[in-house]
Design a protein around this motif. Structure first.
Motif, mmCIF file in Angstrom:
data_model
loop_
_atom_site.group_PDB
_atom_site.id
_atom_site.type_symbol
_atom_site.label_atom_id
_atom_site.label_comp_id
_atom_site.label_asym_id
_atom_site.label_seq_id
_atom_site.Cartn_x
_atom_site.Cartn_y
_atom_site.Cartn_z
ATOM 1 N N PHE A 199 0.825 -1.205 0.000
ATOM 2 C CA PHE A 199 0.000 0.000 0.000
ATOM 3 C C PHE A 199 0.861 1.258 0.000
ATOM 4 N N GLY A 207 -9.397 -6.506 1.824
ATOM 5 C CA GLY A 207 -8.954 -5.176 1.427
ATOM 6 C C GLY A 207 -7.893 -5.182 0.351
ATOM 7 N N LEU A 208 -6.894 -6.039 0.488
ATOM 8 C CA LEU A 208 -5.817 -6.080 -0.501
ATOM 9 C C LEU A 208 -6.310 -6.591 -1.849
ATOM 10 N N THR A 250 -8.212 -3.781 -3.503
ATOM 11 C CA THR A 250 -7.300 -2.732 -3.955
ATOM 12 C C THR A 250 -6.586 -3.144 -5.232
ATOM 13 N N LEU A 302 -8.982 -2.902 -8.157
ATOM 14 C CA LEU A 302 -9.224 -1.505 -8.520
ATOM 15 C C LEU A 302 -8.053 -0.921 -9.302
ATOM 16 N N LEU A 303 -6.828 -1.180 -8.849
ATOM 17 C CA LEU A 303 -5.662 -0.652 -9.550
ATOM 18 C C LEU A 303 -5.539 -1.244 -10.952
ATOM 19 N N ALA A 314 -9.052 3.875 -3.898
ATOM 20 C CA ALA A 314 -7.834 3.111 -3.617
ATOM 21 C C ALA A 314 -7.393 3.313 -2.171
ATOM 22 N N LEU A 366 -9.912 1.441 0.227
ATOM 23 C CA LEU A 366 -9.732 -0.010 0.247
ATOM 24 C C LEU A 366 -8.360 -0.397 0.805
ATOM 25 N N GLY A 367 -7.327 0.298 0.354
ATOM 26 C CA GLY A 367 -5.981 -0.044 0.801
ATOM 27 C C GLY A 367 -5.738 0.270 2.257
ATOM 28 N N SER A 385 -7.259 -0.669 4.648
ATOM 29 C CA SER A 385 -7.536 -1.853 5.475
ATOM 30 C C SER A 385 -6.265 -2.436 6.073
ATOM 31 N N TYR A 444 0.049 1.878 -12.656
ATOM 32 C CA TYR A 444 -1.051 1.307 -11.877
ATOM 33 C C TYR A 444 -1.001 -0.223 -11.889
ATOM 34 N N CYS A 463 -0.029 -5.504 -4.669
ATOM 35 C CA CYS A 463 -1.141 -5.848 -3.767
ATOM 36 C C CYS A 463 -1.521 -7.316 -3.874
#
Length: 407
Positions: free
Chosen positions: A33, A92-93, A96, A99-100, A125, A128-129, A131, A184, A191
């Motif tokens: 993160f 969470g990871l 993330t 999403l990325l 981001a 979520l990250g 977390s 990205y 992640c």
């Protein structure tokens, strides 16, 4: 959470030595993160040019990362206390990383993404990250006794400058050569690699086997004035860190005509030196030094360093860069101690909420700082910006509670 085990199924037990594996996984999760959170701001000049942003819009976009964490960190911490660090980290990871990957496909300058789309993506981001903050911290609090928590938490917090250093080193050349889609995608890979490590090695300790002793849950950290004072002081100490991280590249480019390599060097020194300082401070406080006294001392030293950056803003470039690097290093040195103090005050069974509260205040400051400093810059000058970054840690000194008697 308590796992359901069918009769005859062998239960795998994890002894005290497994805590170091848990710590390593937590470091990896935090670093994945941090590579995004610390690395993207150093691409600020490229972000501004490729996306067609103003300096104020750049501050908004970068601030949205911190805002996302601030908006979600307390919730993630409370969920961690309820469902366990492993489940929250996996959720969470994974989210993330997905999403990325989506940003790599659809949120690039070539895809027509503008300020609003980029800000929304970075907010998500961060949300979520974030977390990783409470979840990996609670794992440390659960597995380590108090006389080792400062060191363990500081090592975990060192993942922020270490992961940030990786982001600083790789993201600008990747974005400059292959574009932000590749940048990205690289962050998404970090992640998802961490997801695999969490799934394989991060487990709750076996209380029944005596790995850790059960503890009674105390009052909510939200009702503890001493916890609030620690986390609010930490927020003020975040201001110079974010000032150096977010605007060193812009300052050196716009005001001093320096290339990106100088800015990257300043931030790398601050990140790597700050990481070493975190480990030293954690070990020092485990051996008897008071955590709150350390936070107060760091506030004073950081204020002095950032005041030096203000005075040397127009000095020869090596002096200016050295002052900014020193201020950034000191502003990175306190995290493990502050997080540990907040979590210890709350107790292990409330550690997730306490760490989430700390994340909320710290990342709120991380959001406000990139927004406020461009406004100050438009009205004044760069020396005034660095002077403001010196005032915040000075205010943290009286806010931090005085030393308490250690058991």
């Amino acid at each position: 959470m308590t796992a359901l085990v069918t009769p005859g199924t062998a239960v795998r037990r994890f002894g005290p030595r497994h805590r170091w594996t848990v710590l390593a996984v937590g470091v990896g999760a935090q670093a994945s993160f941090a590579a995004m959170f610390s690395g993207l701001p150093v691409t600020g000049v490229l972000l501004r040019a490729d996306y067609g942003l103003t300096t104020g819009a750049l501050g908004l976009v970068l601030g949205c990362l911190g805002l996302g964490v601030a908006a979600s960190d307390l919730v993630w911490g409370m969920l961690t206390d309820r469902f366990g660090d492993r489940n929250i980290l996996l959720t969470g990871l994974s989210a993330t990383g997905v999403l990325l990957a989506a940003m790599a496909a659809a949120a690039t300058p070539g895809a027509g993404a503008g300020t609003a789309a980029l800000a929304a993506c970075l907010f998500a981001a961060g949300a979520l990250g974030g977390s990783v903050n409470g979840a990996s911290g609670r794992a440390v609090m659960t597995w380590f006794a108090d006389d080792r928590r400062g060191l363990a938490m500081s090592i975990r917090q060192t993942a922020i400058p270490a992961g940030g250093a990786v982001g600083v080193a790789v993201l600008p050349p990747i974005a400059g050569t292959w574009g932000f889609g590749a940048a990205y995608a690289t962050l998404a890979a970090f992640c998802l690699l961490s997801v695999g490590a969490v799934a394989r090695w991060l487990h709750e300790p076996d209380r029944a086997a005596g790995t850790v002793a059960p503890t009674a849950a105390g009052p909510s950290p939200l009702r503890r004035p001493d916890v609030w004072r620690v986390v609010l002081a930490a927020a003020l100490l975040t201001v110079p860190q974010m000032a150096v991280l977010s605007f060193t590249a812009v300052f050196l480019h716009d005001a001093r005509g320096a290339g990106g390599a100088v800015a990257a060097g300043v931030v790398l020194v601050a990140q790597i030196g700050g990481g070493a300082a975190r480990i030293w401070s954690g070990r020092r406080t485990d051996r008897g030094a008071d955590r709150r006294t350390f936070m107060r001392a760091i506030g004073v030293l950081t204020a002095v360093a950032m005041a030096g950056a203000a005075v040397l803003a127009d000095a020869p470039l090596p002096l200016t860069a050295a002052a900014l690097a020193a201020g950034g290093l000191l502003a990175n040195a306190w995290h493990g101690v502050a997080y540990t103090e907040a979590a210890v005050l709350a107790g292990p069974d409330r550690a997730g909420a306490a760490l989430g509260l700390a994340g909320t205040t710290i990342f709120s400051a991380a959001f406000v700082t990139p927004l406020a400093l461009p406004v100050l810059l438009d009205a004044t000058s760069w020396p005034a910006v660095w002077a403001a970054a010196a005032l915040a840690p000075l205010l943290a000194v009286p806010l931090t509670p005085r030393a308490a008697r250690r058991a």
